[in-house]
Design an enzyme around this catalytic site. Sequence first.
Site, PDB file in Angstrom:
ATOM      1  CD  GLU A 103      -2.995  -0.763   0.330  1.00 32.46           C
ATOM      2  OE1 GLU A 103      -3.104   0.562  -0.557  1.00 32.46           O
ATOM      3  OE2 GLU A 103      -4.232  -1.490   0.278  1.00 32.46           O
ATOM      4  CB  SER A 130     -28.670 -36.234  50.139  1.00 32.94           C
ATOM      5  OG  SER A 130     -29.517 -37.031  50.362  1.00 32.94           O
TER       6      SER A 130
END
Length: 678
Positions: free
Chosen positions: A82, A343
């Site tokens: 770029e 339990s």
Amino acid sequence: MRRFGLFALVALLWGGAAARDGFEDWVEATVLPPVLAETSVEVRDRAGLLLRGYTVEDGRWRFSVTLDQIDPLLIDMLVAYEDKRFWDHPGVDGIAIGRAVVQALREGRVVSGGSTLTMQVARLLEDSGTGALAGKLRQARLALALERRLTKREILTLYFTHAPYGGNLEGVRAATLGYFGKEPHRLTPAEAALLVALPQSPEGRRPDKRHARALAARDRVLARMQRFAVIDGDTAAAARREAVPAARRDVPVLAAHLADRAREAAPFAQVHDLTVDRALQARLEALAARAVRGRGDHLSVAMVVADHVTGEILASVGSAGLDAAESRDGFVDMTRALRSPGSTLKPLIYALAFDRGLAHPQTLIDDSPVRFGPYAPQNFDGRFRGEVTVERALQLSLNIPVVRLTEALGPAHLMAALRRTGAAPALQGGAPGLAIALGGLGLTLEDLVQLYAALAQGGQARPLHWREGAEGVPGPEVTDAVAAWQVGHILSELAPPPGAPRDWLAYKTGTSYGHRDAWALGYDGRHVAGVWLGRPDGTPVPGAFGGEIAAPVLFEAFQLLKPAPEELPPPPAATLMLRNADLPQPLRRFRARDGLYRSAGSRLELAYPPDGALLAGQQVTVKLRHGTPPFTLMVDGAPLVTGARARALPVLLPSAGFSRLSVVDATGASAAAMVQRE
């Protein structure tokens, strides 16, 4: 129009050179747009890996990033492709613009635009167009101003934060997570080339929508990188053979409920670091999905795994999955839901009894019919076993012995011990009663895991935490180390679920009243875990038992945690390890504090068998309490025994199935029970 833009930029540069002082003032007067854009909130695991992200307000994925988090190859490719003079120009590349003008004059059209990476950043920050004259001039001015106020690395960071990659993916981290399922710190040349190509035409080259175009654009980048000697020919050839992703991946959504909780606790934080282990979390979430598969649409599951030495929560699964939100209420975090623990409180009750000298594992305790005022507890299977050791009573999870112990301890003391573990038990009524021993209160899965962590830590409360760096000091003592070890030793001798390895865990299961909750909690020498299965709306799950559906999940969770268990600690020096016959006399048999159990009065009671009992065999001894002899005993309305003065009456049941036993005393008072013979 694009040619006019190029000529305007050339004029701008020439004019600036001719009138430098005014040009500099013009650049310095540039008003910069905000450079600190909103980025996605991140929830990370203990190693800094992404667990869950959240989109920004407009629904885009935009993650913060630094150049150190990006593969250097991608940076080199981007600059070479770029803007190869990026590190040298002041924001506008006069050489590139001059070349673009010459090419435009020669070809009669714009061949290259001359836009620098800094100008692209300017366009991204202002979301301005690419070709209009005013836009080009504004981008040039803004690029020059950005270069004066930011470093080159900061400008590149802005590019990698804002560059569009198709759909709602913005920024390089969103792109690599969305297309490759990974962070950008390590990329293949093919992946880096695709990331260079996408921002030029993010929608036209989306690999999940325009696969052929994405492939062609990537290969053009690779060809230029080879030509510029960024990569060699062999690397480029190998990269061209690599497939382009054909679909988008989901951004990670792990520990979703805990992530939401972290955000609620610190709504302004951008990053939340948790103690969770991402790999373990992913494995347990997969296990949760398997655990409910084929068990109906409304069953859910929750799991918590923690290090009981440090208190760190390593995994937290709140449901079977967010994608099952409608059928399984997956949005509900069941690690924090108040449920009946069944339990699972029994180990704590026994530990408290050992700690207070009320019992020893080899103490004999009576498992026979008993009544505490109006409360007459029953065993889960309706059977009575007579005298058993406390150790055996816990391993069989008998109800009557543990209620006897709770009555001796006092329910308020049990509640106080629960709170010392860090739990927050909830009661519907006022003062706690004996029913809390069998699950008659509300606790969360996190509460129970914290309770078992205290047992694993020798009775020392170990507050759990899920936020990195939030560890605190150990909590108060819940029981002494001897009592905690005794309970752990008893639980470690329980048979594991079918197919699970032996000698793995000290564990306990539980099932709440009506089969609404199935539990399994366990620990070894380092880790503690808890599993819950049930329906979030609290409706029963017929046939669901903790030992059958929750325990296998618990054992599999430990196997996913590590390849082998860590041994439980040896017994403390003060541990009394004797047979029943060798115990001190007061510990050989458990006796209530006053030696008697309270009764509702002197009215006739059928003490045994209780209503609903399942009896093995034809012969049964009917036991009576209170009443005035003589007694008449009837089976299904037919007198079987008359004129009896004894309160234990052996009788033969006539046939298998249900029978109604009834007894009448001399005053006409009566009592009855419906029983079933196997």
